[in-house]
Write a protein that holds these residues in place. Sequence first.
Motif, PDB file in Angstrom:
ATOM      1  N   THR A   1      16.895  -4.369 -14.590  1.00 23.63           N
ATOM      2  CA  THR A   1      17.489  -5.557 -15.210  1.00 23.63           C
ATOM      3  C   THR A   1      18.911  -5.317 -15.732  1.00 23.63           C
ATOM      4  O   THR A   1      19.121  -4.571 -16.683  1.00 23.63           O
ATOM      5  CB  THR A   1      16.587  -6.051 -16.368  1.00 23.63           C
ATOM      6  OG1 THR A   1      16.380  -5.003 -17.306  1.00 23.63           O
ATOM      7  CG2 THR A   1      15.248  -6.495 -15.857  1.00 23.63           C
ATOM      8  N   PRO A   2      19.891  -5.981 -15.105  1.00 22.88           N
ATOM      9  CA  PRO A   2      21.246  -6.035 -15.667  1.00 22.88           C
ATOM     10  C   PRO A   2      21.324  -7.182 -16.687  1.00 22.88           C
ATOM     11  O   PRO A   2      20.291  -7.788 -17.020  1.00 22.88           O
ATOM     12  CB  PRO A   2      22.127  -6.335 -14.455  1.00 22.88           C
ATOM     13  CG  PRO A   2      21.213  -6.616 -13.322  1.00 22.88           C
ATOM     14  CD  PRO A   2      19.807  -6.658 -13.828  1.00 22.88           C
ATOM     15  N   GLY A   3      22.536  -7.468 -17.178  1.00 26.74           N
ATOM     16  CA  GLY A   3      22.693  -8.549 -18.156  1.00 26.74           C
ATOM     17  C   GLY A   3      22.127  -8.137 -19.507  1.00 26.74           C
ATOM     18  O   GLY A   3      21.580  -8.954 -20.245  1.00 26.74           O
TER      19      GLY A   3
ATOM     20  N   VAL B   1      24.012   3.434 -16.109  1.00 24.48           N
ATOM     21  CA  VAL B   1      25.388   3.046 -16.466  1.00 24.48           C
ATOM     22  C   VAL B   1      26.118   2.586 -15.207  1.00 24.48           C
ATOM     23  O   VAL B   1      26.213   3.336 -14.222  1.00 24.48           O
ATOM     24  CB  VAL B   1      26.147   4.229 -17.124  1.00 24.48           C
ATOM     25  CG1 VAL B   1      27.583   3.821 -17.443  1.00 24.48           C
ATOM     26  CG2 VAL B   1      25.434   4.702 -18.386  1.00 24.48           C
ATOM     27  N   ALA B   2      26.609   1.345 -15.247  1.00 22.37           N
ATOM     28  CA  ALA B   2      27.353   0.799 -14.102  1.00 22.37           C
ATOM     29  C   ALA B   2      28.786   1.312 -14.166  1.00 22.37           C
ATOM     30  O   ALA B   2      29.554   0.911 -15.045  1.00 22.37           O
ATOM     31  CB  ALA B   2      27.329  -0.724 -14.143  1.00 22.37           C
ATOM     32  N   LEU B   3      29.127   2.204 -13.247  1.00 20.76           N
ATOM     33  CA  LEU B   3      30.488   2.764 -13.225  1.00 20.76           C
ATOM     34  C   LEU B   3      31.421   1.793 -12.494  1.00 20.76           C
ATOM     35  O   LEU B   3      31.852   2.059 -11.377  1.00 20.76           O
ATOM     36  CB  LEU B   3      30.498   4.112 -12.488  1.00 20.76           C
ATOM     37  CG  LEU B   3      29.960   5.360 -13.168  1.00 20.76           C
ATOM     38  CD1 LEU B   3      30.269   6.587 -12.320  1.00 20.76           C
ATOM     39  CD2 LEU B   3      30.530   5.548 -14.573  1.00 20.76           C
TER      40      LEU B   3
ATOM     41  N   ILE C   1      23.253   6.551 -12.974  1.00 20.74           N
ATOM     42  CA  ILE C   1      24.569   5.960 -12.721  1.00 20.74           C
ATOM     43  C   ILE C   1      24.473   4.945 -11.587  1.00 20.74           C
ATOM     44  O   ILE C   1      23.715   5.153 -10.634  1.00 20.74           O
ATOM     45  CB  ILE C   1      25.565   7.095 -12.377  1.00 20.74           C
ATOM     46  CG1 ILE C   1      26.150   7.650 -13.670  1.00 20.74           C
ATOM     47  CG2 ILE C   1      26.653   6.635 -11.447  1.00 20.74           C
ATOM     48  CD1 ILE C   1      27.146   8.736 -13.471  1.00 20.74           C
ATOM     49  N   LYS C   2      25.217   3.870 -11.717  1.00 20.77           N
ATOM     50  CA  LYS C   2      25.253   2.881 -10.643  1.00 20.77           C
ATOM     51  C   LYS C   2      26.660   2.809 -10.059  1.00 20.77           C
ATOM     52  O   LYS C   2      27.636   2.697 -10.802  1.00 20.77           O
ATOM     53  CB  LYS C   2      24.854   1.513 -11.187  1.00 20.77           C
ATOM     54  CG  LYS C   2      24.800   0.441 -10.113  1.00 20.77           C
ATOM     55  CD  LYS C   2      24.238  -0.847 -10.647  1.00 20.77           C
ATOM     56  CE  LYS C   2      25.272  -1.744 -11.252  1.00 20.77           C
ATOM     57  NZ  LYS C   2      26.265  -2.272 -10.313  1.00 20.77           N
ATOM     58  N   VAL C   3      26.737   2.896  -8.746  1.00 24.76           N
ATOM     59  CA  VAL C   3      28.011   2.690  -8.049  1.00 24.76           C
ATOM     60  C   VAL C   3      27.909   1.340  -7.351  1.00 24.76           C
ATOM     61  O   VAL C   3      27.009   1.110  -6.536  1.00 24.76           O
ATOM     62  CB  VAL C   3      28.276   3.808  -7.024  1.00 24.76           C
ATOM     63  CG1 VAL C   3      29.535   3.498  -6.215  1.00 24.76           C
ATOM     64  CG2 VAL C   3      28.422   5.157  -7.726  1.00 24.76           C
TER      65      VAL C   3
HETATM   66  O1  C5P Z   1      29.227  -5.025 -17.323  1.00 26.26           O
HETATM   67  P1  C5P Z   1      27.817  -5.503 -17.119  1.00 26.26           P
HETATM   68  O2  C5P Z   1      26.806  -4.870 -18.064  1.00 26.26           O
HETATM   69  O3  C5P Z   1      27.698  -7.005 -17.069  1.00 26.26           O
HETATM   70  O4  C5P Z   1      27.456  -4.947 -15.655  1.00 26.26           O
HETATM   71  C1  C5P Z   1      26.301  -5.328 -14.966  1.00 26.26           C
HETATM   72  C2  C5P Z   1      26.279  -4.621 -13.650  1.00 26.26           C
HETATM   73  O5  C5P Z   1      25.072  -4.978 -12.978  1.00 26.26           O
HETATM   74  C3  C5P Z   1      27.423  -4.980 -12.711  1.00 26.26           C
HETATM   75  O6  C5P Z   1      27.759  -3.777 -12.003  1.00 26.26           O
HETATM   76  C4  C5P Z   1      26.835  -5.998 -11.756  1.00 26.26           C
HETATM   77  O7  C5P Z   1      27.398  -5.903 -10.467  1.00 26.26           O
HETATM   78  C5  C5P Z   1      25.373  -5.564 -11.714  1.00 26.26           C
HETATM   79  N1  C5P Z   1      24.403  -6.594 -11.391  1.00 26.26           N
HETATM   80  C6  C5P Z   1      24.268  -7.753 -12.108  1.00 26.26           C
HETATM   81  N2  C5P Z   1      23.338  -8.696 -11.733  1.00 26.26           N
HETATM   82  C7  C5P Z   1      22.537  -8.480 -10.701  1.00 26.26           C
HETATM   83  C8  C5P Z   1      22.651  -7.292  -9.970  1.00 26.26           C
HETATM   84  C9  C5P Z   1      23.598  -6.353 -10.353  1.00 26.26           C
HETATM   85  O8  C5P Z   1      24.955  -7.933 -13.101  1.00 26.26           O
HETATM   86  N3  C5P Z   1      21.604  -9.356 -10.402  1.00 26.26           N
END
Ligand code: C5P
Length: 236
Positions: free
Chosen positions: A180-182, A10-12, A34-36
């Motif tokens: 993987t974010p997004g 979870v991205a805080l 958790i992600k800071v």
């Molecule tokens: O709100 P959302 O789900 O888009 O958050 C994605 C999180 O992942 C944010 O904290 C963003 O900084 C991080 N992130 C990203 N893409 C990357 C690396 C980190 O979206 N390549």
Amino acid sequence: MTKDENRIIVALDFDTEAKALALAERLNPKHCRIKVGKELFTRCGPHLVSALCARDFDVFLDLKFHDIPNTVAKAVAAAADLGVWMTNVHACGGLQMMTAAREAIADRESDQRPLLIAVTVLTSLSADDLIEVGVQKTPEQQVLDLATLSAQAGLDGVVCSAAETRALRGLMPEDFCLVTPGIRRLEDAAGDQKRVVGPAEAIANGSDYLVVGRPITGAADPLAALDAFNLAISRA
Ligand code: C5P
């Protein structure tokens, strides 16, 4: 849920310690990590990171270091001193910078050495965005090339879009960690993310950990949203 099944980070992304701790207090460290990131860290500093580690959370300190090798090496050592589980650098910083970062923490006992991963191509960037900064390759090719470079530097894994994990799984060592974010369900707004993938599909593609921010932190009921993400990936 065992630690290995604990795959949602979870991205805080909050602007105050009170908001971050209010959500952290409701979250169970067995059900998420958790992600800071840059916003919370810049506002609240290292003591909040240590406080979250002390609450038994596996903390990913996502500061995406990108600087000269000596500076990044020292920053990564400082992150390790906070007791974080994972931290990262930008692969675009180059082989020498990534190698220096890895060497800065290589001598630590394994339980005091965070996983060190590299950001390949931000999930907010499309092919057109890459062209604007002089990269003519497709995002996928750029991700594959930067992941290969990260592995060469001895890093533990990379951050990439779940759209690229299937190709990476075929290329990289089996234990190479893919974060993987997004990640978005159909009902979630994409926001500024461009290369988005659903949670079950991300796991099926080979992601190890899914970073989820606004779909959980901005939900009317964040715990229910986290449960829904965990349920979706348990069925993948
Ligand atoms: O709100 P959302 O789900 O888009 O958050 C994605 C999180 O992942 C944010 O904290 C963003 O900084 C991080 N992130 C990203 N893409 C990357 C690396 C980190 O979206 N390549």
